[in-house]
Write a protein that holds these residues in place. Structure first.
Motif, PDB file in Angstrom:
ATOM      1  N   GLU A 181     -33.558 -40.440 -54.846  1.00 53.31           N
ATOM      2  CA  GLU A 181     -32.644 -41.064 -55.804  1.00 53.31           C
ATOM      3  C   GLU A 181     -32.023 -42.315 -55.203  1.00 53.31           C
ATOM      4  N   TYR A 182     -31.999 -43.386 -55.983  1.00 50.72           N
ATOM      5  CA  TYR A 182     -31.325 -44.602 -55.534  1.00 50.72           C
ATOM      6  C   TYR A 182     -30.196 -44.999 -56.489  1.00 50.72           C
ATOM      7  N   GLY A 183     -29.924 -44.157 -57.462  1.00 54.41           N
ATOM      8  CA  GLY A 183     -28.856 -44.386 -58.422  1.00 54.41           C
ATOM      9  C   GLY A 183     -28.571 -43.098 -59.166  1.00 54.41           C
TER      10      GLY A 183
ATOM     11  N   GLN B 233     -33.831 -43.613 -61.910  1.00 51.18           N
ATOM     12  CA  GLN B 233     -33.630 -44.331 -60.645  1.00 51.18           C
ATOM     13  C   GLN B 233     -34.093 -43.472 -59.463  1.00 51.18           C
TER      14      GLN B 233
ATOM     15  N   GLU C  55     -28.822 -42.607 -62.522  1.00 53.46           N
ATOM     16  CA  GLU C  55     -29.619 -42.414 -63.736  1.00 53.46           C
ATOM     17  C   GLU C  55     -30.916 -41.675 -63.395  1.00 53.46           C
TER      18      GLU C  55
ATOM     19  N   GLN D 159     -33.365 -54.172 -64.988  1.00 53.47           N
ATOM     20  CA  GLN D 159     -34.505 -53.776 -64.159  1.00 53.47           C
ATOM     21  C   GLN D 159     -34.563 -54.548 -62.843  1.00 53.47           C
TER      22      GLN D 159
ATOM     23  N   TYR E 226     -37.926 -47.397 -62.730  1.00 50.36           N
ATOM     24  CA  TYR E 226     -36.753 -48.201 -63.055  1.00 50.36           C
ATOM     25  C   TYR E 226     -36.300 -47.842 -64.465  1.00 50.36           C
ATOM     26  N   ARG E 227     -35.063 -48.161 -64.775  1.00 51.55           N
ATOM     27  CA  ARG E 227     -34.529 -47.859 -66.101  1.00 51.55           C
ATOM     28  C   ARG E 227     -35.295 -48.646 -67.168  1.00 51.55           C
TER      29      ARG E 227
ATOM     30  N   ASP F 203     -32.270 -52.798 -60.552  1.00 52.46           N
ATOM     31  CA  ASP F 203     -32.857 -51.599 -59.963  1.00 52.46           C
ATOM     32  C   ASP F 203     -33.718 -51.950 -58.746  1.00 52.46           C
TER      33      ASP F 203
END
Length: 281
Positions: free
Chosen positions: A41-43, A48, A45, A115, A102-103, A118
């Motif tokens: 996980e990098y976020g 992500q 959401e 994006q 990416y979102r 992200d």
């Protein structure tokens, strides 16, 4: 754009699988072990997340390739880049591979800058964890379709630390102000472009063509002359701009290629891409 791109990716998987040799798969028990970490996980959401494939015997000099999937900015998944991931791991086993999600854009969330932000987050995480992962901060990108657009855009105008050494665009849009887009009656194409709100200033800002400078990273471009979604002017225009600024580049336009290609054209892509990565990353 999403369905057509899958033709290229599936065929790419066939070629790299058939070219795999026993030597590339033999472990070296004296080296640092290879390590794969899925869905980091990098976020906050759900989209992500990224996968990281760390090669054996890696060090702080181990270069990194980031893969960006296509899907018209509003669809797609990192799994669609697995063929490219496998290609790099088998043909260039000394390179670490990042395959990121990416979102996705929707009616309330345009692609830009979401994006690009992200990609910022993933690159920052890789830089901050370079010592932990035992990888270099020098990176390259391979993007397909909308992912190629994002790869070019981030590399040309958002790489403030000059980490990107090479970028590959496979059928990526490069100029959203192109008359072939602005005047298009293709309904599918209009829906894709309308995600950027049809603001000329925004369309210029998100067009990699207008972000090229003399310090842009080495760029390799692959396009199909029969592509129903990417006019020939997209690849040719960027090629000309790169020549104008004396940026290292290669450009291939396959006469019978569409939004993807197979057979000898695909073999040509794999050979050229491997050589370009070896020379520039």
């Amino acid at each position: 754009m999403h369905k057509l791109a899958s033709i290229l990716l599936l065929s790419f998987l066939f070629i790299i699988t058939s070219s795999c040799t026993e030597d590339t798969m033999t472990p070296d028990i004296t080296s640092l072990e290879a390590k794969n970490i899925i869905n980091l996980e990098y976020g906050s959401e759900s989209r992500q997340k990224y996968d990281i494939y760390l090669p054996q015997n890696r060090s702080m000099d181990t270069k990194v390739l980031i893969l960006i999937h296509g899907g018209g900015w509003n669809a797609g998944d990192k799994s669609e880049m697995d063929a490219f991931k496998d290609f790099i791991r088998e043909q260039l086993p000394e390179i670490a591979v990042i395959n990121m999600n990416y979102r996705l854009a929707d009616a309330d969330n345009p692609p830009y800058p979401m994006q690009i932000n992200d990609i910022d987050l993933v690159v920052s995480e890789l830089r901050n964890r370079a010592q932990e992962f035992k990888i270099s901060t020098e990176i390259g990108f391979i993007g397909a379709s909308a992912g190629a657009h994002l790869s070019l855009l981030w590399s040309y105008s958002h790489d403030t630390k000059k980490q990107v050494k090479m970028v590959c665009s496979i059928v990526g849009p490069t100029n959203l102000l192109d008359e072939a887009y602005i005047n298009s009656t293709n309904q599918e194409l209009r829906i894709l472009l309308d995600q950027f709100r049809n603001d000329p200033d925004v369309l210029e800002e998100v067009s990699p063509l207008y972000q090229v400078t003399s310090t842009s990273p080495a760029t390799i471009l692959f396009y199909g002359a029969q592509d129903p979604l990417i006019p020939n002017s997209q690849g040719i225009g960027l090629r000309d701009r790169l020549e104008e600024y004396n940026v290292t580049h290669q450009f291939t336009l396959y006469p019978n290629g569409g939004h993807g290609w197979v057979g000898l054209d695909l073999l040509d892509t794999s050979i050229k891409l491997k050589a370009f990565i070896q020379e520039n990353l």
